[in-house]
Design a protein around this motif. Structure first.
Motif, short mmCIF file in Angstrom:
data_model
loop_
_atom_site.label_atom_id
_atom_site.label_comp_id
_atom_site.label_asym_id
_atom_site.label_seq_id
_atom_site.Cartn_x
_atom_site.Cartn_y
_atom_site.Cartn_z
N ASP A 243 0.83 -1.21 0.00
CA ASP A 243 0.00 0.00 0.00
C ASP A 243 0.86 1.26 0.00
O ASP A 243 0.73 2.13 0.87
CB ASP A 243 -0.93 -0.02 1.23
CG ASP A 243 -2.20 0.80 0.99
OD1 ASP A 243 -2.95 1.02 1.95
OD2 ASP A 243 -2.42 1.23 -0.16
N PRO A 246 -0.60 5.71 -0.55
CA PRO A 246 -0.98 6.69 0.48
C PRO A 246 0.22 7.33 1.16
O PRO A 246 0.19 8.51 1.51
CB PRO A 246 -1.78 5.88 1.49
CG PRO A 246 -2.21 4.66 0.78
CD PRO A 246 -1.21 4.40 -0.29
N PHE A 247 1.30 6.55 1.33
CA PHE A 247 2.47 7.11 2.01
C PHE A 247 3.19 8.13 1.13
O PHE A 247 3.88 9.01 1.63
CB PHE A 247 3.42 5.99 2.41
CG PHE A 247 2.87 5.12 3.50
CD1 PHE A 247 2.17 3.96 3.19
CD2 PHE A 247 3.01 5.47 4.83
CE1 PHE A 247 1.63 3.16 4.19
CE2 PHE A 247 2.48 4.68 5.85
CZ PHE A 247 1.78 3.53 5.52
N GLU A 257 -10.89 20.16 2.80
CA GLU A 257 -12.02 19.27 3.04
C GLU A 257 -12.69 18.99 1.71
O GLU A 257 -13.00 19.92 0.97
CB GLU A 257 -13.03 19.95 3.98
CG GLU A 257 -12.73 19.70 5.44
CD GLU A 257 -13.84 20.21 6.37
OE1 GLU A 257 -13.52 20.99 7.26
OE2 GLU A 257 -15.01 19.84 6.17
N GLU A 260 -18.19 14.55 1.01
CA GLU A 260 -18.10 13.20 1.54
C GLU A 260 -17.89 12.13 0.46
O GLU A 260 -17.09 11.21 0.63
CB GLU A 260 -19.34 12.87 2.36
CG GLU A 260 -19.20 11.54 3.11
CD GLU A 260 -19.96 11.53 4.43
OE1 GLU A 260 -20.36 12.62 4.89
OE2 GLU A 260 -20.15 10.45 4.98
N GLU A 264 -14.55 9.67 0.53
CA GLU A 264 -14.57 8.23 0.76
C GLU A 264 -13.84 7.47 -0.35
O GLU A 264 -13.51 6.30 -0.19
CB GLU A 264 -16.03 7.73 0.87
CG GLU A 264 -16.80 8.36 2.03
CD GLU A 264 -16.51 7.74 3.40
OE1 GLU A 264 -16.31 6.51 3.47
OE2 GLU A 264 -16.47 8.48 4.39
N VAL A 268 -7.59 5.51 2.86
CA VAL A 268 -7.96 5.75 4.25
C VAL A 268 -7.06 6.80 4.92
O VAL A 268 -7.53 7.67 5.66
CB VAL A 268 -7.92 4.39 4.98
CG1 VAL A 268 -7.63 4.55 6.43
CG2 VAL A 268 -9.22 3.67 4.80
N ASP A 269 -5.76 6.73 4.63
CA ASP A 269 -4.82 7.63 5.30
C ASP A 269 -5.00 9.08 4.92
O ASP A 269 -4.50 9.99 5.60
CB ASP A 269 -3.38 7.23 4.95
CG ASP A 269 -3.14 5.76 5.22
OD1 ASP A 269 -3.53 4.95 4.36
OD2 ASP A 269 -2.60 5.45 6.28
N LEU A 270 -5.70 9.33 3.82
CA LEU A 270 -5.87 10.70 3.34
C LEU A 270 -7.24 11.27 3.65
O LEU A 270 -7.55 12.39 3.27
CB LEU A 270 -5.64 10.73 1.82
CG LEU A 270 -4.17 10.54 1.48
CD1 LEU A 270 -3.99 9.70 0.24
CD2 LEU A 270 -3.50 11.86 1.29
N GLN A 271 -8.07 10.47 4.34
CA GLN A 271 -9.43 10.93 4.61
C GLN A 271 -9.50 11.75 5.90
O GLN A 271 -8.86 11.42 6.89
CB GLN A 271 -10.35 9.72 4.74
CG GLN A 271 -10.58 8.99 3.44
CD GLN A 271 -11.56 7.85 3.59
OE1 GLN A 271 -12.29 7.78 4.57
NE2 GLN A 271 -11.58 6.95 2.64
N TYR A 272 -10.30 12.78 5.85
CA TYR A 272 -10.61 13.59 7.04
C TYR A 272 -9.35 14.11 7.73
O TYR A 272 -9.23 14.03 8.96
CB TYR A 272 -11.46 12.78 8.03
CG TYR A 272 -12.72 12.25 7.39
CD1 TYR A 272 -12.84 10.91 7.03
CD2 TYR A 272 -13.78 13.10 7.11
CE1 TYR A 272 -13.98 10.44 6.39
CE2 TYR A 272 -14.92 12.64 6.48
CZ TYR A 272 -15.01 11.30 6.13
OH TYR A 272 -16.14 10.83 5.52
N LEU A 273 -8.43 14.64 6.96
CA LEU A 273 -7.20 15.18 7.54
C LEU A 273 -7.54 16.41 8.38
O LEU A 273 -8.43 17.18 8.04
CB LEU A 273 -6.21 15.54 6.44
CG LEU A 273 -5.67 14.32 5.66
CD1 LEU A 273 -4.82 14.77 4.50
CD2 LEU A 273 -4.86 13.42 6.58
N PRO A 275 -7.47 20.11 10.25
CA PRO A 275 -7.29 21.44 9.66
C PRO A 275 -5.85 21.96 9.76
O PRO A 275 -5.49 22.88 9.04
CB PRO A 275 -8.24 22.34 10.45
CG PRO A 275 -8.72 21.54 11.59
CD PRO A 275 -8.47 20.11 11.33
#
Lengths: 381, 386
Positions: A243, A246-247, A257, A260, A264, A268-273, A275
């Motif tokens: 994987d 993402p890194f 932002e 949604e 999605e 996963v690692d880049l979601q909802y970072l 502020p």
């Protein structure tokens, strides 16, 4: 596409005035003081003077061609006086930028390697930087790798030490990063890192976000970029066992932002970072990250995977934020691949496509033009 | 003389033979139940019986006592218990396996390799019973005895995975990989733990963002209410006191927590408040509930719709819209204020003496000049419309 490359060499610029020319008699006199049995205060002065010499290009050229000085300095790294040892190492580090010194310095590799991996050795950082410089040149790099094998200090150990916080209480060993990166010039080391039956490359991934040291971070990212030249491994690298993507993208991502549905789609690692998420500060490292991602788009399958994981979103936002021209250019190139049409059959693996000679010439000419223009822009600033 | 002795022998043999009649062999299997009997013979048992009853199975009980004879060395006994435990394990009888391994450990034998295996195997049995913490305790002990026991490390990593201790799971995998860098299960487990850890981190970030958004929505709502100078009623506070945002917010939730209505005032896309409103008809003990009364809509418009047809409880058929009077009560001072039906909800809520209770504005509906209303007003100060 270029070759898997070595990182920049390091200099330790310290010390006093330079003395560009020295005749044979003066040289021999100086050399006479660079002995273990010299009176300590004279020894200290001599090594300090030598360090000063290595601070200038002329001084370096002068000493680089003298095996007797190199050997003397190497011996002095075993001295009792910490100042003498330090100055000797720093001189060697400066001199090792010149490939001419490698023949002599390479003889010392077994000793240097053991010192590097000795958890109690106080000068492990200096040794590390020296080795990092030595491994830059491909020929010497081979020798370093060979010496590692012969001394039973393989890559596995180096990676292990790299990933062990506080391995050496007196040395941070951040230069293991560039050392690893340089070693991956060699296909053998890339193959070891990418061994599917082991867990080696995976252990390096978290360091793409290592804030405490740009040297370590840059070294890891250089390593990963070099590994991305091995397109046979792309599907595995992009798959769940490693994987990698993402890194590579996380340091390039900001606090934006997304709605949604788009969010999605991202890894996963880049979601909802949060502020306060910051992008990688060093533009050279940002460029390396983009190059690595670009390499992963060389094959059709890899391109598909990179596109699916929402890479475009991240690179688009990066392009908006980016101010460095060459990083911007890298963004644009990558975006074109991500949103462009698929190439014709036969052209699907961009790393394997044979470029006709005349086209190759024209591209090189264009590259030179571009560089010239950039050079002009810089001087105009 | 010899002949006589021989003849006597012959006679003895003959009489012996005469006496022993050919008898049927009775030790054979019964043709009907031969299979069950077969199964009782230890040598032919396909699986060990749950309990060994000496009455039913004297042979097996006898064998067992030989195996577990106290005269054998602790190592031999422990080894036997280990094998017994392994058999139970194969049969997925994990509870029994744990007991066997425990018995083996009780022997405190000097063979540390054996003890490490006993702890590790017991840990595996505990794992399948879902007792992950006990299993972890056992593998930790196993590792104290034999630090490089790979099976113990693998089991420990799996336990941490089940317990969702992802960083510990990864650390254990890495320790194991130092011993055998190609151990497949460790490579897999580390990858799995890493994925789960990162998903967990994402979930935490998502939850934090959601909470932040909810919080800011709450603040926007309270600001809107404050801007309109609408007062909220809070028990145990004097009206003049400053009310904290948290308490104000809670009071808005008033009815919604356990009521069937479950609605709350909200700010719509046009920046208008929509309130849940209760109409009370004290004459008949009835109520009407409007779940979203737009603040700029007029009472009269709602009343005309609500009483377009007279409600069934209106036995005297008198609740026509034009006959109705609307009031709100200031219970603190036992005062009633009539409100003008042509007014909007916003205007009424902004009345100096109006306090929203439990997040739901409530209004009384009475019929003009009715005997009930006269009664109702008795003892209260009534402020009528001019």
């Amino acid at each position: 596409a270029g070759q898997a490359g070595a990182g920049a060499g390091s200099l330790c610029l310290q010390g006093g005035a330079s003395c560009p020319s020295m005749d044979e008699e003066q040289a021999r006199e100086l050399l006479g003081f660079l002995r273990l049995d010299t009176r300590p205060d004279l020894k200290g002065q001599a090594t300090g003077y030598v360090l000063g010499l290595t601070g200038s290009a002329e001084g370096r050229t002068l000493l680089a061609g003298r095996p007797d000085f190199l050997e003397a300095l190497l011996l002095l790294t075993g001295d009792h006086s910490l100042a003498v040892v330090k100055d000797s190492y720093h001189s060697l580090i400066n001199l090792s930028v010149a490939v001419a010194t490698h023949r002599v310095l390479a003889k010392e590799l077994p000793v240097l390697l053991h010192r590097l991996l000795d958890p109690g050795y106080a000068f492990a950082d200096q040794v590390c930087t020296l080795l990092s410089n030595l491994s830059r040149e491909e020929g010497t790099c081979c020798q370093v790798f060979q010496a590692m094998q012969e001394e039973g200090l393989g890559l596995a150990r180096v990676v292990e030490v790299f990933c062990t916080e506080g391995y050496n209480k007196k040395a941070a060993l951040h230069y293991l990063g560039p050392l690893l990166s340089n070693l991956t010039q060699l296909p053998e080391t890339r193959e070891f890192l990418l061994d599917r039956s082991r867990c080696v490359v995976q252990r390096l991934l978290p360091y793409t976000q290592y804030e405490a040291s740009a040297v370590r971070r840059g070294g890891v990212i250089g390593t990963l970029r070099n590994c991305c030249f091995e397109y046979k491994y792309h599907e595995w690298l992009l798959g769940p066992e490693v994987d990698l993507l993402p890194f590579l993208l996380l340091p390039l991502a900001g606090p934006e932002e997304f709605p949604e549905a788009e969010m999605e789609r991202l890894p996963v690692d880049l979601q909802y970072l949060p502020p306060d998420k910051q992008r990688e500060k060093d533009p050279d490292i940002r460029k390396m990250l983009l190059e690595a991602v670009m390499l992963l788009t060389a094959t059709k399958a890899g391109r598909q995977l990179v596109k699916e994981k929402g890479t475009y979103l991240v690179v688009r936002e990066l392009h908006r934020w980016e101010t460095e021209p060459d990083v911007q250019a890298a963004c644009k190139k990558l975006i074109q691949v991500l949103i462009g049409d698929e190439p014709e059959p036969g052209m699907e693996n961009l790393l394997e496509v044979k470029i006709p000679e005349d086209v190759e010439e024209r591209l090189q000419h264009l590259d030179r033009e571009e560089e010239r223009q950039q050079g002009q822009q810089e001087t105009q600033k | 003389m010899e002949e006589a002795a021989g003849q006597a022998e012959e006679a003895g043999l003959a009489s012996l033979l005469d006496r022993s009649q050919p008898q049927r062999y009775t030790g054979g299997f019964n043709p009907e139940s031969w299979e069950q009997e077969f199964d009782k013979i230890p040598m032919f048992m396909k699986k060990s019986p749950a309990e060994i009853d000496p009455e039913q199975n004297p042979d097996l009980a006898c064998l067992q006592s030989i195996i577990f004879d106290e005269d054998r060395s602790p190592e031999e006994q422990a080894n036997t218990y280990k094998n017994e435990g392994n058999e139970y394990f194969k049969e997925k009888n994990y509870k029994k396996a744990v007991i066997s391994y425990t018995e083996g450990l009780k022997k405190k034998c000097s063979d540390q390799d054996l003890n490490a295996v006993l702890y590790t195997n017991r840990a595996a049995a505990q794992f399948y019973l879902g007792n992950y913490r006990s299993a972890l305790s056992d593998v930790s002990t196993a590792r104290k005895i034999r630090p490089n026991h790979l099976k113990a490390i693998i089991r420990g990593a799996l336990c941490h995975l089940e317990l969702k201790n992802f960083p510990e799971a990864m650390a254990w995998c890495e320790e194991g990989l130092r011993i055998d860098s190609k151990e497949k299960k460790l490579v897999e487990t580390r990858a799995k733990a890493d994925r789960l850890k990162r998903a967990e981190q994402r979930d935490a970030r998502k939850a934090k963002l959601k909470e932040k958004n909810e919080q800011s929505q709450k603040e926007v709502l309270l600001t809107a209410i404050k801007e309109r100078n609408i007062k909220l009623f809070l028990e145990a506070f004097k009206e003049e006191d400053e009310i904290s945002d948290g308490l104000a917010e809670m009071s808005l939730n008033g009815l919604s927590s356990d009521s069937t209505m479950g609605t709350k005032v909200y700010l719509d896309d046009n920046g208008n408040l929509n309130w849940p409103v209760l109409f009370l008809y004290p004459e008949y003990g009835q109520t009407d509930f409007i779940s979203a009364f737009h603040e700029d809509s007029r009472f009269i418009d709602h009343i005309q719709v609500m009483f377009a047809e007279l409600p069934p409880w209106d036995s005297e058929r008198k609740y026509h819209p034009s006959n109705l009077e609307l009031y709100f009560e200031d219970e603190a001072r036992e005062e009633m204020f009539q409100l003008n039906p042509e007014n909007t909800l916003r205007q009424v809520l902004q009345h100096q003496r109006y306090f929203v209770k439990a997040g739901t504005p409530a209004f009384l509906v009475l019929v003009k000049h009715s005997p009930f209303s006269k009664n109702y007003f008795f003892g209260k100060k009534v402020h009528r419309l001019k």
